[in-house]
Design a protein around this motif. Structure first.
Motif, mmCIF file in Angstrom:
data_model
loop_
_atom_site.group_PDB
_atom_site.id
_atom_site.type_symbol
_atom_site.label_atom_id
_atom_site.label_comp_id
_atom_site.label_asym_id
_atom_site.label_seq_id
_atom_site.Cartn_x
_atom_site.Cartn_y
_atom_site.Cartn_z
ATOM 1 N N GLU A 171 -7.934 32.115 6.725
ATOM 2 C CA GLU A 171 -8.002 31.148 5.628
ATOM 3 C C GLU A 171 -6.645 30.502 5.378
ATOM 4 O O GLU A 171 -6.558 29.308 5.075
ATOM 5 N N ARG A 172 -5.571 31.272 5.518
ATOM 6 C CA ARG A 172 -4.227 30.757 5.250
ATOM 7 C C ARG A 172 -3.648 29.971 6.425
ATOM 8 O O ARG A 172 -2.493 29.545 6.368
ATOM 9 N N GLN A 173 -4.420 29.782 7.454
ATOM 10 C CA GLN A 173 -3.974 28.937 8.558
ATOM 11 C C GLN A 173 -4.331 27.465 8.336
ATOM 12 O O GLN A 173 -3.922 26.606 9.120
ATOM 13 N N TYR A 174 -5.090 27.180 7.281
ATOM 14 C CA TYR A 174 -5.324 25.805 6.839
ATOM 15 C C TYR A 174 -4.146 25.425 5.937
ATOM 16 O O TYR A 174 -4.092 25.831 4.766
ATOM 17 N N VAL A 175 -3.199 24.692 6.465
ATOM 18 C CA VAL A 175 -1.933 24.469 5.759
ATOM 19 C C VAL A 175 -1.557 22.988 5.772
ATOM 20 O O VAL A 175 -2.073 22.198 6.575
ATOM 21 N N TRP A 176 -0.617 22.635 4.861
ATOM 22 C CA TRP A 176 -0.124 21.266 4.795
ATOM 23 C C TRP A 176 1.334 21.244 4.356
ATOM 24 O O TRP A 176 1.833 22.206 3.766
ATOM 25 N N TYR A 177 1.982 20.135 4.632
ATOM 26 C CA TYR A 177 3.401 19.957 4.304
ATOM 27 C C TYR A 177 3.618 18.490 3.956
ATOM 28 O O TYR A 177 2.956 17.594 4.502
ATOM 29 N N THR A 178 4.539 18.228 3.029
ATOM 30 C CA THR A 178 4.808 16.846 2.626
ATOM 31 C C THR A 178 6.293 16.536 2.669
ATOM 32 O O THR A 178 7.133 17.434 2.465
ATOM 33 N N ARG A 179 6.590 15.279 2.944
ATOM 34 C CA ARG A 179 7.979 14.802 2.884
ATOM 35 C C ARG A 179 7.972 13.343 2.433
ATOM 36 O O ARG A 179 6.972 12.632 2.572
ATOM 37 N N GLN A 180 9.121 12.918 1.890
ATOM 38 C CA GLN A 180 9.295 11.555 1.404
ATOM 39 C C GLN A 180 10.098 10.712 2.396
ATOM 40 O O GLN A 180 10.976 11.222 3.094
ATOM 41 N N ASP A 181 9.772 9.432 2.436
ATOM 42 C CA ASP A 181 10.564 8.461 3.192
ATOM 43 C C ASP A 181 11.119 7.465 2.167
ATOM 44 O O ASP A 181 10.437 6.495 1.793
ATOM 45 N N PRO A 182 12.355 7.694 1.666
ATOM 46 C CA PRO A 182 12.907 6.814 0.623
ATOM 47 C C PRO A 182 13.032 5.363 1.071
ATOM 48 O O PRO A 182 12.852 4.444 0.265
ATOM 49 N N LYS A 183 13.310 5.159 2.342
ATOM 50 C CA LYS A 183 13.494 3.795 2.833
ATOM 51 C C LYS A 183 12.190 3.011 2.764
ATOM 52 O O LYS A 183 12.154 1.851 2.320
ATOM 53 N N MET A 184 11.095 3.660 3.182
ATOM 54 C CA MET A 184 9.795 2.989 3.179
ATOM 55 C C MET A 184 9.053 3.209 1.861
ATOM 56 O O MET A 184 8.007 2.587 1.634
ATOM 57 N N VAL A 186 0.098 8.599 5.832
ATOM 58 C CA VAL A 186 1.231 7.999 5.137
ATOM 59 C C VAL A 186 0.690 7.169 3.980
ATOM 60 O O VAL A 186 -0.147 6.273 4.183
ATOM 61 N N ILE A 187 1.159 7.485 2.768
ATOM 62 C CA ILE A 187 0.623 6.853 1.562
ATOM 63 C C ILE A 187 1.748 6.115 0.839
ATOM 64 O O ILE A 187 2.785 6.721 0.513
ATOM 65 N N PRO A 188 1.617 4.816 0.578
ATOM 66 C CA PRO A 188 2.620 4.104 -0.230
ATOM 67 C C PRO A 188 2.722 4.730 -1.619
ATOM 68 O O PRO A 188 1.706 5.010 -2.266
ATOM 69 N N ASN A 189 3.924 4.963 -2.084
ATOM 70 C CA ASN A 189 4.113 5.638 -3.367
ATOM 71 C C ASN A 189 3.559 4.841 -4.545
ATOM 72 O O ASN A 189 3.207 5.425 -5.578
ATOM 73 N N GLN A 190 3.478 3.542 -4.405
ATOM 74 C CA GLN A 190 2.928 2.744 -5.500
ATOM 75 C C GLN A 190 1.460 3.078 -5.763
ATOM 76 O O GLN A 190 0.939 2.848 -6.851
ATOM 77 N N ARG A 191 0.792 3.649 -4.780
ATOM 78 C CA ARG A 191 -0.616 4.028 -4.953
ATOM 79 C C ARG A 191 -0.766 5.147 -5.982
ATOM 80 O O ARG A 191 -1.822 5.286 -6.601
ATOM 81 N N PHE A 192 0.283 5.944 -6.167
ATOM 82 C CA PHE A 192 0.217 7.043 -7.135
ATOM 83 C C PHE A 192 0.491 6.585 -8.566
ATOM 84 O O PHE A 192 0.216 7.325 -9.518
ATOM 85 N N GLY A 193 1.033 5.429 -8.749
ATOM 86 C CA GLY A 193 1.380 4.961 -10.090
ATOM 87 C C GLY A 193 2.612 5.667 -10.616
ATOM 88 O O GLY A 193 3.576 5.903 -9.876
#
Length: 590
Positions: free
Chosen positions: A145-158, A92-99
């Motif tokens: 090779e394609r079994q190395y996968v990732w997914y992302t989602r946002q938490d607007p509240k946090m 979990v990464i705070p969005n402010q870290r991305f600028g």
């Protein structure tokens, strides 16, 4: 003035050798014409924004002290992963870290709803993005090779970005896991920062968007500038483009375009593992010199689809020079279109650029594979002859020439050729005089010219043949119906269906029972051709060619190895002597 940068230095340096800056950006903020920025080995996790232009006689030089060991990265190491399932980890990464730029809320244009510009890397290998957490827990692909996968989602509240990844049993906190954070690695925010030299760096992992006429960022982007030199660099792992030559704010009038801005020079680089394209120019500097670069694995993950997918893509190309490059294992080698004029593609080694690797054609993947069916070279809309000479074109689909005004001379073609010509403009009968002067007059001439090429029969892969058949059906239903009195000719395993009389000196071999083997081997010394071609090739059976194009004379009298072809009788194909086919065709050193 010499300005020094060292990643191991303490903060607060002044750029001298005794007290170097810690970040490249500190030097880029003060470097002026004639300055030399010396950057010590190390990893610089920043996006460099050069602030000032050099001049033609005093460029600003950014120099890696040790070639390849100075890394500018758009990624950050992340070792804060929490295990939540058998093979599933979460960070979990705070969005402010991305600028101001969050790659995990920014989508890649033309690439589907869930494709983000951000990427997750495990030991410098990019994982594949999927569109649900369930697919992270249970990858659907049978390809390991394609079994190395990732997914992302946002938490607007946090106000956070959460990333889930399947590392297939590896612990991400004890190995090298990186996430792309930055849009570019070297890009001037202000347009027209001219006359810069970038030499010896490794630049990697930028989260840029789809490069096109409206967006010109990449790992390296010139942002409308002129006169850059990018030399001796390793450029890799771009989400989309490795190098963007930028574009004009608005497309200039024809007279301005013909004036040619100061060329960019791209030489002696390794450009690989980019999702969309290695080098792209859209409505921008149309006349770069792209020389002695090694391109490989461009778009081979097949996660991005579009017309601009290729190792080199220029739109337009006016006076461009694409010389002595090695391009292999890409979805497509070179694509030129929009307006192609006075451009030369010469002495390149190209192979395995048609759906590289093994694959099985199914009803489910047919549309995707057809979209990725590329060639070594594709040309559209040539005006005032485009010259393709002295190349090794060895991919299953070697050439697609959707244009007139092509001079194809002294190439070795070991793949399928598709081309367009105008029957009415072609002279009738065979012309034995191969040494001729071609006057380009658009009022009387509208055709292409084939001279002294060596066509070597190849039996295409069955799956590729099926796709080609579908591609031809689509083409004939579309473009050919729109172009009156023009025919589109194809070859099957280099058996020409038809060739007009604007030809001479072409040699066709391999039609007998004994196949000719052509394989490129990547050895420590360089790239070599493994072949028994010398047994079949006849020397001194063709004539030299001279071309006159709008009062400019072009001599096609130097072979692939750079040797002058002596006399008026020469050998068909890219090499004038049969013995040269056993020599090194491309090496890492110029």
């Amino acid at each position: 003035m010499q300005i020094y940068v060292d990643a191991q230095a303490k903060l607060g340096g002044n750029g001298t050798k005794q007290a170097p800056f810690k970040r490249i950006q500190e030097a880029a903020s003060i470097a002026h014409p004639g300055d030399l920025v010396m950057v010590m080995p190390g990893v610089y996790r920043e996006s460099v924004n050069p602030c000032y232009s050099g001049s033609k006689d005093k460029p600003i030089l950014y120099q890696a002290v040790k070639q390849g060991l100075t890394v500018i990265s758009g990624a950050e190491q992340v070792n804060e992963w929490e295990k939540i399932d058998v093979d599933v980890w979460r960070v979990v990464i705070p969005n402010q870290r991305f600028g101001e730029y969050n790659p995990y809320t920014t989508h890649v244009q033309e690439a589907g709803d869930y494709q983000h510009t951000g990427e997750v890397f495990l030991n410098n290998r990019a994982l594949y993005e999927v569109d649900s957490l369930e697919k992270v827990k249970t990858p659907t692909s049978k390809n390991p090779e394609r079994q190395y996968v990732w997914y992302t989602r946002q938490d607007p509240k946090m106000d956070t970005t959460t990333i889930y990844a399947n590392f297939q049993g590896k612990d991400p906190n004890s190995t090298n896991v990186e996430l792309t954070f930055r849009e570019t690695c070297f890009y001037p925010q202000r347009p027209r920062v001219n006359f810069l030299v970038l030499s010896g760096f490794t630049l990697t992992k930028a989260a840029s968007q789809w490069a096109d006429g409206k967006y010109n960022r990449a790992i390296i982007g010139t942002n409308h500038a002129q006169g850059w030199k990018i030399v001796n660099c390793n450029i890799s792992h771009a989400k989309c483009a490795g190098i963007s030559l930028g574009r004009y704010p608005t497309l200039p009038a024809e007279e301005e375009l013909n004036a040619h801005p100061v060329k960019h020079y791209i030489k002696n680089n390794r450009i690989f593992d980019c999702g969309q394209v290695g080098v792209i120019g859209v409505d921008g500097n149309p006349s770069p010199v792209i020389e002695h670069n090694h391109f490989f694995r461009i778009n081979t993950r097949f996660n991005l689809i579009g017309e601009t997918v290729s190792a080199i893509n220029l739109f337009p190309a006016i006076g461009a020079q694409i010389l002595r490059n090695c391009i292999h294992d890409c979805t497509r080698g070179i694509w030129l279109g929009g307006r192609v004029e006075k451009t030369r593609i010469s002495r390149n080694l190209m192979y395995n650029n048609t759906l590289p690797g093994k694959f099985r054609l199914t009803n489910k993947n047919q549309a995707q594979l057809l979209a990725h069916l590329g060639e070594d070279i594709q040309i559209e809309n040539s005006f005032g002859i485009t010259t393709i000479d002295n190349n090794f074109l060895l991919s299953d689909c070697a050439l697609r020439l959707e244009s007139y005004d092509i001079l194809l001379a002294h190439n070795l073609i070991n793949g399928r050729l598709a081309w367009q010509s105008n029957n009415l403009a072609a002279a009738s009968g065979d012309n034995p005089l191969y040494h001729r002067i071609i006057h380009q007059d658009r009022s009387t001439s509208l055709t292409s010219y084939f001279y002294n090429n060596l066509f070597v029969q190849k039996k295409l892969r069955l799956e590729v043949r099926k796709l080609i058949r579908q591609q031809d059906d689509w083409y004939h239903e579309g473009l050919v119906q729109e172009v009156a009195k023009n025919d589109f000719f194809i070859t099957e395993d280099n058996h020409l269906t038809r060739l007009t009389a604007n030809k001479g000196g072409n040699s066709f071999i391999g039609n007998g029972n004994r196949p000719i083997n052509l394989t490129v081997e990547n050895r420590r010394q360089g790239f070599f051709l493994k072949s028994d071609l010398q047994e079949f090739l006849s020397e001194d059976s063709c004539h030299l060619l001279t071309m006159v194009n709008q009062h400019n004379r072009l001599q096609v009298d130097t072979d692939f190895a750079g040797r002058h072809r002596e006399g008026h009788r020469v050998t068909p194909g890219p090499l004038d002597s049969k013995t040269e086919y056993s020599a090194c065709l491309f090496s890492a050193m110029a």
